[in-house]
Write a protein that holds these residues in place. Sequence first.
Motif, PDB file in Angstrom:
ATOM      1  N   PRO A   1       0.842  -1.694  -0.368  1.00  0.00           N
ATOM      2  CA  PRO A   1       0.294  -0.329  -0.127  1.00  0.00           C
ATOM      3  C   PRO A   1       1.006   1.378   0.156  1.00  0.00           C
ATOM      4  O   PRO A   1       1.876   1.625   0.374  1.00  0.00           O
ATOM      5  CB  PRO A   1      -0.668  -0.114   1.960  1.00  0.00           C
ATOM      6  CG  PRO A   1      -0.831  -1.623   2.184  1.00  0.00           C
ATOM      7  CD  PRO A   1      -0.023  -1.880   0.742  1.00  0.00           C
ATOM      8  N   PHE A   2       0.572   2.524  -0.609  1.00  0.00           N
ATOM      9  CA  PHE A   2       1.355   3.158  -0.472  1.00  0.00           C
ATOM     10  C   PHE A   2      -0.266   4.523  -0.177  1.00  0.00           C
ATOM     11  O   PHE A   2      -0.604   4.716  -0.775  1.00  0.00           O
ATOM     12  CB  PHE A   2       1.498   3.241  -2.504  1.00  0.00           C
ATOM     13  CG  PHE A   2       2.540   4.387  -2.879  1.00  0.00           C
ATOM     14  CD1 PHE A   2       3.474   4.337  -2.724  1.00  0.00           C
ATOM     15  CD2 PHE A   2       1.841   6.107  -2.881  1.00  0.00           C
ATOM     16  CE1 PHE A   2       4.980   5.547  -3.712  1.00  0.00           C
ATOM     17  CE2 PHE A   2       3.192   6.966  -3.597  1.00  0.00           C
ATOM     18  CZ  PHE A   2       4.170   7.531  -3.845  1.00  0.00           C
ATOM     19  N   LEU A   3       0.954   5.448   0.213  1.00  0.00           N
ATOM     20  CA  LEU A   3      -0.164   6.411   1.125  1.00  0.00           C
ATOM     21  C   LEU A   3       0.738   7.618   0.483  1.00  0.00           C
ATOM     22  O   LEU A   3       1.550   8.201   0.658  1.00  0.00           O
ATOM     23  CB  LEU A   3      -0.292   6.434   2.673  1.00  0.00           C
ATOM     24  CG  LEU A   3      -1.222   5.568   3.277  1.00  0.00           C
ATOM     25  CD1 LEU A   3      -0.637   5.421   4.792  1.00  0.00           C
ATOM     26  CD2 LEU A   3      -2.653   5.176   2.324  1.00  0.00           C
ATOM     27  N   MET A   4       0.031   8.276  -0.581  1.00  0.00           N
ATOM     28  CA  MET A   4       0.612   9.671  -0.498  1.00  0.00           C
ATOM     29  C   MET A   4       0.059  10.793   0.135  1.00  0.00           C
ATOM     30  O   MET A   4      -1.493  11.242   0.094  1.00  0.00           O
ATOM     31  CB  MET A   4       0.011  10.502  -2.198  1.00  0.00           C
ATOM     32  CG  MET A   4       0.798  11.346  -2.415  1.00  0.00           C
ATOM     33  SD  MET A   4       0.737  12.407  -3.990  1.00  0.00           S
ATOM     34  CE  MET A   4      -1.085  12.466  -3.881  1.00  0.00           C
ATOM     35  N   PHE A   5       0.325  12.266   0.826  1.00  0.00           N
ATOM     36  CA  PHE A   5       0.632  13.126   1.782  1.00  0.00           C
ATOM     37  C   PHE A   5       0.885  15.041   0.725  1.00  0.00           C
ATOM     38  O   PHE A   5       1.934  14.575   0.215  1.00  0.00           O
ATOM     39  CB  PHE A   5       1.194  12.777   3.441  1.00  0.00           C
ATOM     40  CG  PHE A   5       0.133  12.200   4.541  1.00  0.00           C
ATOM     41  CD1 PHE A   5      -0.836  12.296   4.606  1.00  0.00           C
ATOM     42  CD2 PHE A   5       0.766  10.512   3.550  1.00  0.00           C
ATOM     43  CE1 PHE A   5      -1.266  10.821   5.741  1.00  0.00           C
ATOM     44  CE2 PHE A   5       0.021   9.163   4.701  1.00  0.00           C
ATOM     45  CZ  PHE A   5      -0.990   9.447   4.812  1.00  0.00           C
TER      46      PHE A   5
ATOM     47  N   GLU B   1       3.387  -3.745   5.455  1.00  0.00           N
ATOM     48  CA  GLU B   1       4.558  -2.616   4.987  1.00  0.00           C
ATOM     49  C   GLU B   1       3.504  -1.822   4.423  1.00  0.00           C
ATOM     50  O   GLU B   1       3.097  -2.188   3.442  1.00  0.00           O
ATOM     51  CB  GLU B   1       5.339  -2.851   4.467  1.00  0.00           C
ATOM     52  CG  GLU B   1       6.445  -2.116   4.003  1.00  0.00           C
ATOM     53  CD  GLU B   1       7.759  -2.642   3.008  1.00  0.00           C
ATOM     54  OE1 GLU B   1       8.321  -2.220   2.159  1.00  0.00           O
ATOM     55  OE2 GLU B   1       8.091  -3.267   3.945  1.00  0.00           O
ATOM     56  N   ILE B   2       3.788  -0.372   4.397  1.00  0.00           N
ATOM     57  CA  ILE B   2       3.197   1.099   4.234  1.00  0.00           C
ATOM     58  C   ILE B   2       4.191   2.047   3.365  1.00  0.00           C
ATOM     59  O   ILE B   2       5.419   1.645   4.495  1.00  0.00           O
ATOM     60  CB  ILE B   2       2.308   1.045   5.073  1.00  0.00           C
ATOM     61  CG1 ILE B   2       1.038   0.306   4.917  1.00  0.00           C
ATOM     62  CG2 ILE B   2       1.345   2.661   4.463  1.00  0.00           C
ATOM     63  CD1 ILE B   2       0.387   1.140   5.898  1.00  0.00           C
ATOM     64  N   MET B   3       4.364   2.264   2.010  1.00  0.00           N
ATOM     65  CA  MET B   3       5.425   3.407   2.230  1.00  0.00           C
ATOM     66  C   MET B   3       4.296   4.851   2.370  1.00  0.00           C
ATOM     67  O   MET B   3       2.763   4.798   1.663  1.00  0.00           O
ATOM     68  CB  MET B   3       5.286   3.088   0.191  1.00  0.00           C
ATOM     69  CG  MET B   3       6.205   2.050   0.151  1.00  0.00           C
ATOM     70  SD  MET B   3       6.534   1.589  -1.924  1.00  0.00           S
ATOM     71  CE  MET B   3       8.014   3.040  -1.796  1.00  0.00           C
ATOM     72  N   ILE B   4       4.717   5.603   2.357  1.00  0.00           N
ATOM     73  CA  ILE B   4       4.202   6.566   2.997  1.00  0.00           C
ATOM     74  C   ILE B   4       5.351   7.948   2.454  1.00  0.00           C
ATOM     75  O   ILE B   4       6.074   7.996   2.492  1.00  0.00           O
ATOM     76  CB  ILE B   4       4.620   6.889   4.424  1.00  0.00           C
ATOM     77  CG1 ILE B   4       3.659   6.102   5.511  1.00  0.00           C
ATOM     78  CG2 ILE B   4       3.794   8.329   4.897  1.00  0.00           C
ATOM     79  CD1 ILE B   4       3.630   5.642   6.648  1.00  0.00           C
ATOM     80  N   PHE B   5       4.252   8.450   1.034  1.00  0.00           N
ATOM     81  CA  PHE B   5       5.259   9.871   0.370  1.00  0.00           C
ATOM     82  C   PHE B   5       4.446  10.917   0.880  1.00  0.00           C
ATOM     83  O   PHE B   5       2.947  11.325   1.224  1.00  0.00           O
ATOM     84  CB  PHE B   5       4.774   9.595  -1.436  1.00  0.00           C
ATOM     85  CG  PHE B   5       5.230  10.521  -1.916  1.00  0.00           C
ATOM     86  CD1 PHE B   5       6.917  10.436  -2.324  1.00  0.00           C
ATOM     87  CD2 PHE B   5       4.535  10.982  -2.574  1.00  0.00           C
ATOM     88  CE1 PHE B   5       6.944  11.389  -3.227  1.00  0.00           C
ATOM     89  CE2 PHE B   5       4.791  12.163  -3.651  1.00  0.00           C
ATOM     90  CZ  PHE B   5       6.314  12.037  -3.741  1.00  0.00           C
TER      91      PHE B   5
END
Length: 129
Positions: free
Chosen positions: A5-9, A57-61
């Motif tokens: 999963p990829f979360l974009m802030f 695991e999560i990617m945070i951008f």
Amino acid sequence: MKVTPFLMFEGQAEEAMTLYCETIPESRVLDVTRYGPDEDGPEGTIKLARASIGGTEIMIFNSPVHHAFTFTPAASLFVDCSSDQEQEHIIGVLSKDGAFLMPAGNYGFSRRFAWFNDRFGVSWQINLP
């Protein structure tokens, strides 16, 4: 192959990641890359991070670009809790300044379930099976 999963802030990545890691058991920051001088984002802020949230695991951008879209409840993070206390704590912390889609209650498919968007717009389904 691996799916993550990829979360974009847009400027709130570190605050969100810290909140998630402090609230969800078995969570920790795995690595962080920060914007440097002369890059698009503010120097020193998170560019890209990886965190293990409850073992996933999560990617945070942190996007330096403003987008015409944000998070949607059509994609959410689903958490199965192991106790009433754990669920109440997670709901209480993550829902603060957010908005409920389904307040905590018995909807027939679990003992207690809540669905909400947190203050960053990320959608969470918190379940007590």
